[in-house]
Design a protein around this motif. Structure first.
Motif, PDB file in Angstrom:
ATOM      1  N   THR A  60      96.220 -14.951 -68.072  1.00 28.35           N
ATOM      2  CA  THR A  60      95.725 -15.791 -66.983  1.00 28.35           C
ATOM      3  C   THR A  60      95.125 -17.092 -67.501  1.00 28.35           C
ATOM      4  OG1 THR A  60      95.304 -13.855 -65.596  1.00 28.35           O
ATOM      5  CG2 THR A  60      94.089 -15.867 -65.061  1.00 28.35           C
ATOM      6  N   ASP A  88      94.455 -13.359 -60.082  1.00 28.09           N
ATOM      7  CA  ASP A  88      95.555 -13.453 -61.049  1.00 28.09           C
ATOM      8  C   ASP A  88      95.534 -12.288 -62.025  1.00 28.09           C
ATOM      9  OD1 ASP A  88      96.426 -15.759 -59.863  1.00 28.09           O
ATOM     10  OD2 ASP A  88      95.663 -17.115 -61.413  1.00 28.09           O
ATOM     11  N   CYS A 108      98.472  -9.497 -62.349  1.00 26.01           N
ATOM     12  CA  CYS A 108      99.071  -9.217 -63.653  1.00 26.01           C
ATOM     13  C   CYS A 108      99.011  -7.729 -63.968  1.00 26.01           C
ATOM     14  CB  CYS A 108      98.352 -10.030 -64.723  1.00 26.01           C
ATOM     15  SG  CYS A 108      98.708  -9.525 -66.435  1.00 26.01           S
ATOM     16  N   SER A 120      90.379 -16.345 -62.817  1.00 26.93           N
ATOM     17  CA  SER A 120      90.890 -15.872 -61.537  1.00 26.93           C
ATOM     18  C   SER A 120      90.977 -14.350 -61.494  1.00 26.93           C
ATOM     19  CB  SER A 120      92.268 -16.478 -61.264  1.00 26.93           C
ATOM     20  OG  SER A 120      92.834 -15.888 -60.105  1.00 26.93           O
TER      21      SER A 120
END
Length: 270
Positions: free
Chosen positions: A146, A188, A192, A185
């Motif tokens: 990220t 994010d 992931c 984030s």
């Protein structure tokens, strides 16, 4: 030019091992040298002399270029290992804060003593400290992705989650808190963690860890070399080790630690 993000763990390690070693060669005709943009005037001593900026280049650009390459540190670890937690929070992160990237280049690989097996298109991980550790490893791995594997961006987050890491840790709450505090984030990282890409990236962390021949964690590699003695030295006083290893002009953070060491070891004559 900003380097592109690495696409694999091996590229990640290779990229970090060469950071700071950039050489620019500019060929120009003597009559046209001062038509160059000003940021190229220090590209060679001849160019600087022709453009009458030798003194300025010597004081700034050339002094920087003459500095040694950074010390490369690679850390292999696992999320719930007590000694890994201690090293990250007491040594690695504080040393990172004191020394900029020109001195210390850090790479981390969250996998440690985990095992893996493939089921269909997925990798299934078994970790030394249970499922919670596997989750912590994956959070860290996805934080690397990220933040585009930028240690300046991910190390504060990693320090935060390791500070909270224990056998009863509630990772969702820790992730949320540390992401907000360190401008990473949360969405994010969660995306992931659920993705095939995140699963594959954790597998690549495992492949790199096995390839290194890691026998215990934290496993610390300095400038491509690992020894038990250096590993212990890093855990005892990483700043001192990096300052001793770095071959360029010592920054102020090094001066204080090396001076203290000398004062302790020096004995007044009887």
């Amino acid at each position: 030019m900003t380097p592109t993000s690495p696409h694999s763990v091996e590229e990640y390690i290779m990229l970090h091992s060469v950071l700071g070693l950039v050489v620019t060669v500019v060929a120009v005709c003597s009559a046209d040298v001062c038509r160059l943009p000003s940021h190229l005037w220090c590209s060679s001593r001849k160019t600087a002399e022709d453009c009458q900026v030798t003194q300025q280049c010597s004081a700034h650009d050339w002094r920087h270029q003459a500095a040694a390459p950074p010390v490369n540190l690679v850390l292999y670890y696992e999320a719930l290992c007590p000694f890994c937690k201690q090293f990250i929070t007491d040594q690695l992160y504080p040393t990172h804060v004191k020394l900029d990237g020109d001195i210390l280049n850090i790479t981390v690989l969250p996998f440690g003593n985990a095992e893996e097996k493939q089921e269909g298109n997925k990798w299934i991980f078994t970790c030394q400290h249970g499922r919670s550790e596997c989750e912590g490893n994956l959070i860290a791995t996805c934080a690397l992705k990220t933040t585009s594997f930028n240690s300046t961006a991910y190390l504060p987050f990693l320090n935060c989650i390791e500070t909270a890491a224990n056998e009863h840790v509630l990772w969702p709450a820790v992730l949320k808190n540390c992401a907000v505090r360190n401008h990473v984030s949360e969405a994010d990282i969660k995306s992931c963690m659920k993705s095939d890409e995140g699963n594959e990236l954790e597998h690549e962390m495992g492949v790199a860890t096995k390839k290194e021949g890691v026998e215990y964690v934290p496993w610390i590699v300095i400038n491509g070399q690992h020894t038990n003695a250096t590993n212990q030295e890093a855990q005892d006083d990483l700043l001192k080790l990096i300052c001793k290893t770095y071959t360029g002009p010592k920054p102020q953070a090094c001066t204080s630690t090396l001076t203290t060491d000398l004062s302790v070891s020096y004995k007044h004559p009887q």
